[in-house]
Design an enzyme around this catalytic site. Structure first.
Site, PDB file in Angstrom:
ATOM      1  N   SER A  69      60.276  18.070   2.920  1.00  0.00           N
ATOM      2  CA  SER A  69      59.921  18.950   1.803  1.00  0.00           C
ATOM      3  C   SER A  69      59.525  20.352   2.244  1.00  0.00           C
ATOM      4  O   SER A  69      59.419  21.251   1.414  1.00  0.00           O
ATOM      5  CB  SER A  69      58.777  18.338   0.980  1.00  0.00           C
ATOM      6  OG  SER A  69      57.560  18.408   1.683  1.00  0.00           O
ATOM      7  N   LYS A  91      51.622  20.866   2.094  1.00  0.00           N
ATOM      8  CA  LYS A  91      52.276  21.706   1.093  1.00  0.00           C
ATOM      9  C   LYS A  91      51.691  23.123   1.134  1.00  0.00           C
ATOM     10  O   LYS A  91      50.621  23.361   1.696  1.00  0.00           O
ATOM     11  CB  LYS A  91      52.070  21.127  -0.315  1.00  0.00           C
ATOM     12  CG  LYS A  91      52.783  19.805  -0.566  1.00  0.00           C
ATOM     13  CD  LYS A  91      54.287  19.950  -0.586  1.00  0.00           C
ATOM     14  CE  LYS A  91      54.986  18.638  -0.949  1.00  0.00           C
ATOM     15  NZ  LYS A  91      54.889  17.646   0.135  1.00  0.00           N
TER      16      LYS A  91
END
Length: 242
Positions: free
Chosen positions: A163, A201
């Protein structure tokens, strides 16, 4: 662990810098290691950079900074095409075609006061994808030059998932995290969600909410209430193994 070719190249660079005060050229390194092209030398130097042994200085021809060497290298055989066994190594920065440069100032922090690399605990795996269970206990440790970290407490995590690929973070990379409970918008953080799941993230803020943004369009941004997210640290460095 370094490969034989990586060790041979590091030994050759060390020996040449000590004998001549300048690093070898790419042609000299290619010939010393009996490689057919300079692209092989580029790959070896890149691998040594990523492992914290070498660093190339930008915009300078033939400028190499040797950050550290493995202990085994001081006991190894002489470098390829080097007539004498090298003396014990002292890190320095040299630039091709010039005399030996003085050691970097203390603020550069190439090595710590004891002359050893810093040990960073590896605390398990972190998801760069869907969140995984909260950070585990220490599994092992890695050693890094202090150049890779600033002040504060640090730990490392192994990345699982894709990701964050557009931020240059790949599956299998080790991320070095500075332990802290606050961060700025845009920082890449370790976020603990509901005290159960940990994920890597980019931090964004949307009003009073926290957005955890992936660096891959295949993953949606998660927007959560501030009471559901705890910051466990901020990304400061990355280690890639081959």
């Amino acid at each position: 662990m370094l490969t034989r070719k990586q060790l041979d190249l590091l030994r050759f660079i060390q020996s040449r810098m000590q004998e001549c005060g300048v690093p070898p050229s790419f042609d000299e390194m290619k010939d010393a290691l009996d490689l057919k092209s300079k692209s092989g030398i580029h790959r070896l130097i890149t691998a040594l950079e990523e492992r914290g042994f070498l660093r190339r200085l930008p915009n300078r021809a033939r400028a190499i900074e040797v950050i550290r060497i493995p202990e085994s290298l001081t006991q190894a055989a002489p470098a390829p095409q080097t007539p004498a066994e090298p003396r014990r190594f002292t890190p320095s920065v040299v630039e091709g075609g010039k005399s030996k440069q003085p050691p970097a100032p203390a603020s550069t922090r190439m090595i710590d006061e004891s002359g050893r690399a810093i040990s960073i605990p590896v605390m398990g795996r972190i998801a760069a994808g869907t969140p995984v269970s909260a950070i585990q206990n220490q599994s092992h440790a890695i050693t890094l030059s202090p150049d890779f970290v600033a002040g504060g407490e640090h730990y490392a995590l192994e990345v699982r998932g894709d990701s964050m690929v557009e931020a240059g973070i790949l599956d299998g990379d080790l991320v070095v995290i500075r332990k802290q409970d606050t961060a700025n918008t845009g920082d890449i953080i370790v976020a603990l969600i509901d005290d159960e799941e940990a994920t890597l993230k980019r931090l964004r803020r949307r009003g009073s909410s926290i957005a955890l943004e992936a660096a891959n369009p295949a993953y949606e941004t998660r927007v959560l209430g501030p009471d559901r997210v705890r910051i466990q640290g901020r990304l400061v460095s990355l280690v890639r193994r081959y």
